[in-house]
Design a protein around this motif. Structure first.
Motif, PDB file in Angstrom:
ATOM      1  N   GLY A  96      60.561 -72.905  38.672  1.00 33.17           N
ATOM      2  CA  GLY A  96      59.854 -73.963  39.374  1.00 33.17           C
ATOM      3  C   GLY A  96      58.816 -74.621  38.486  1.00 33.17           C
ATOM      4  O   GLY A  96      58.756 -74.402  37.280  1.00 33.17           O
ATOM      5  N   THR A 146      63.355 -70.423  43.569  1.00 31.13           N
ATOM      6  CA  THR A 146      63.573 -71.765  43.034  1.00 31.13           C
ATOM      7  C   THR A 146      64.991 -71.965  42.501  1.00 31.13           C
ATOM      8  O   THR A 146      65.344 -73.074  42.117  1.00 31.13           O
ATOM      9  CB  THR A 146      62.569 -72.064  41.906  1.00 31.13           C
ATOM     10  N   THR A 191      55.338 -69.384  43.256  1.00 32.37           N
ATOM     11  CA  THR A 191      56.654 -68.775  43.463  1.00 32.37           C
ATOM     12  C   THR A 191      56.618 -67.256  43.453  1.00 32.37           C
ATOM     13  O   THR A 191      57.615 -66.621  43.770  1.00 32.37           O
ATOM     14  CB  THR A 191      57.646 -69.237  42.376  1.00 32.37           C
ATOM     15  N   GLU A 238      53.702 -74.729  41.526  1.00 23.85           N
ATOM     16  CA  GLU A 238      54.363 -74.059  42.647  1.00 23.85           C
ATOM     17  C   GLU A 238      54.023 -72.570  42.638  1.00 23.85           C
ATOM     18  O   GLU A 238      54.100 -71.923  41.601  1.00 23.85           O
ATOM     19  CB  GLU A 238      55.884 -74.216  42.558  1.00 23.85           C
TER      20      GLU A 238
END
Length: 189
Positions: free
Chosen positions: A116, A141, A122, A120
């Motif tokens: 990602g 992702t 994640t 972001e």
């Protein structure tokens, strides 16, 4: 650099597929997924919208990688051991020898693995010591790209495991991937 790395790996796999008889694989991946232009990013993006370009190229290379690997495995599932060995060798060829601890290994992981965009969230770190870094995925992702390609995201995580294990081979740090849900980097005693 992470975008370029995944793009290069995907392109090598696609060229291999062409050599193995999937003659239109390079054209198919370009038509279905687009391509990342060659050259330095500063020259192939509009610097006033750098985030949008990086986001677009991230999605393109994720889709391309999933597409070529899935196409190869659909043509012949016997390609999986070849892909496993190839990804491990790519990691080994990076020649990373001195990684003093798990925290540094995590920094290495973060600098090579596309997951990602930087903004972001994640993953969630659950343990962060010199001997062990552990984290859980908050968002996957990669899954959408693999679904779109008609493949299994578990293949991505298996190839990631091989690449990272190769990358850390000489470091004394072990990488574990629990099916793409939780991960750890642990200093071997």
């Amino acid at each position: 650099n992470k975008i370029r790395l995944l793009s290069d790996i995907g392109n090598h796999i696609a060229r291999y597929g062409v050599q193995c008889g999937l003659k239109t694989l390079m054209d198919d991946v370009d038509l279905n997924c687009g391509a990342v232009p060659e050259g330095e990013f500063e020259q192939v993006i509009d610097l006033s919208s750098a985030y949008q370009f990086l986001s677009m190229y991230t999605k393109i290379v994720e889709n391309r990688f999933a597409f070529v690997v899935t196409a190869l495995l659909k043509a012949n599932a016997d390609f999986m051991p070849i892909l496993v060995e190839f990804c491990g060798r790519i990691g080994k060829d990076m020649n990373l020898e001195f990684i003093p601890d798990a925290k540094t290994a995590f920094e290495v992981f973060e600098s090579y693995i596309l997951d990602g965009m930087p903004c972001e969230e994640t993953k969630k770190i659950t343990l962060n010591t010199a001997d062990s870094v552990q984290w859980e995925k908050l968002a996957d992702t990669h899954e959408d790209s693999w679904k779109k390609a008609g493949g299994e995201v578990s293949v991505y995580y298996k190839l990631q495991q091989c690449f990272v294990s190769g990358l850390l081979e000489k470091s004394g740090i072990k990488f574990e991937n629990n099916g793409g849900k939780s991960f750890s980097l642990t200093k071997e005693l």
